[in-house]
Design an enzyme around this catalytic site. Structure first.
Site, mmCIF file in Angstrom:
data_model
loop_
_atom_site.group_PDB
_atom_site.id
_atom_site.type_symbol
_atom_site.label_atom_id
_atom_site.label_comp_id
_atom_site.label_asym_id
_atom_site.label_seq_id
_atom_site.Cartn_x
_atom_site.Cartn_y
_atom_site.Cartn_z
ATOM 1 N N HIS A 64 -5.036 7.351 19.570
ATOM 2 C CA HIS A 64 -5.448 6.833 18.261
ATOM 3 C C HIS A 64 -4.577 5.616 17.909
ATOM 4 O O HIS A 64 -3.415 5.529 18.336
ATOM 5 C CB HIS A 64 -5.277 7.917 17.192
ATOM 6 C CG HIS A 64 -6.333 8.977 17.235
ATOM 7 N ND1 HIS A 64 -6.537 9.875 16.218
ATOM 8 C CD2 HIS A 64 -7.264 9.274 18.176
ATOM 9 C CE1 HIS A 64 -7.542 10.687 16.529
ATOM 10 N NE2 HIS A 64 -7.986 10.347 17.716
ATOM 11 N N GLU A 68 -2.933 4.788 15.327
ATOM 12 C CA GLU A 68 -1.651 5.066 14.660
ATOM 13 C C GLU A 68 -0.569 5.448 15.667
ATOM 14 O O GLU A 68 0.604 5.090 15.503
ATOM 15 C CB GLU A 68 -1.798 6.228 13.664
ATOM 16 C CG GLU A 68 -2.799 5.991 12.541
ATOM 17 C CD GLU A 68 -4.173 6.547 12.854
ATOM 18 O OE1 GLU A 68 -4.682 6.328 13.982
ATOM 19 O OE2 GLU A 68 -4.748 7.203 11.974
ATOM 20 N N CYS A 122 -2.187 12.321 13.679
ATOM 21 C CA CYS A 122 -1.537 11.074 13.258
ATOM 22 C C CYS A 122 -0.697 11.282 11.996
ATOM 23 O O CYS A 122 0.372 10.673 11.864
ATOM 24 C CB CYS A 122 -2.587 9.992 13.073
ATOM 25 S SG CYS A 122 -3.355 9.546 14.656
#
Lengths: 165, 165
Positions: free
Chosen positions: B57, B59, B90
């Protein structure tokens, strides 16, 4: 819980990886292993201090290694063995990766997200729920951490020791 | 929320990174940027499909890049800008990395862990609580995702589209 011989071997390997990372690199000893059925896929330990990066928990590192080896992000046929109960980040990664089964050694009352500190998997509406089995080699996994923090406190009595890497 | 000019520029850059990753690699368009004060540190987008890995992801990727650049895992003086509300993984990584402040664009009712689907930061006893500010360029961030899924449904009408990468 009825654990198999393979489960014991897998957790022992995770524990040895944890110990090695503590002895070699001074990391908080946490190890993880991914298996597909009775096939070993990947083994890793906490690398947070070595890599100077908060995301380098054993569960994240081993998930990335397993995904690279299997060539896919869905680990729906895999079991993750980890010596310490996963934190919120790692519990989230476990849901994201769609693990079939999680086996952990000792619980983490300060940061564990599978019943120790909180229980992420009690939330209704998640898109995946792995099977959770806890307490495999619990005493050995707990002792590894206890011995590590005891030794660190003796070496650096003034330094505050974080429980979790 | 009173956002500064710098905040707008940072989120616009995250949005452009999101769009590029969708156009070039077919990724769900989510982008993230780390800044220290008004200094840009790192920019990244969702890389899950490219890397075939559930942990990739935006992040997480940008946190790793920022830690590598700053040479430390504690990002206590940093702000993370992200176009979509962080998921559980995250949000956990954000706590682990000790971010000072999180600014996100649009909420995620299906998987967001900062109020959309659940609210991890409502748990008492976490070892860190960043400041959360939401809704910066909300419509633009939402439109980017909406347009992506609309185009994908038109291309592959039979394929079920996951809301979250």
């Amino acid at each position: 819980m009825n654990f198999t011989n393979f489960d014991y071997i897998a957790m022992t390997m995770a524990l040895l990886a944890a110990r090695e990372s503590a002895e070699k690199y001074g990391e908080v000893p946490i190890g993880a292993l991914v298996a597909r059925g009775e096939e070993f896929i990947a083994l890793a330990a906490n690398q947070k201090e070595q890599e100077k990066c908060a995301t380098r928990h054993a569960e994240i590192v081993v998930t990335e290694a397993a995904s690279a080896i299997l060539g896919r992000w869905r680990l729906i046929d895999c079991t993750l063995y980890v010596t310490l109960e996963p934190c919120i980040m790692c519990a989230g990664a476990i849901i994201q990766a769609r693990y079939k089964r999680i086996v952990f050694g000792t619980k983490d009352l300060k940061a564990g997200a599978m019943g120790g500190f909180c229980n992420i998997l009690a939330l209704p509406g998640l898109n995946h729920y792995p099977v959770i089995e806890k307490g495999l080699l619990e005493e050995e996994c707990a002792k590894e951490l206890k011995d590590f923090f005891l030794a660190r406190r003796q070496l650096h009595p003034a330094k505050k020791c974080a429980r979790r890497p």
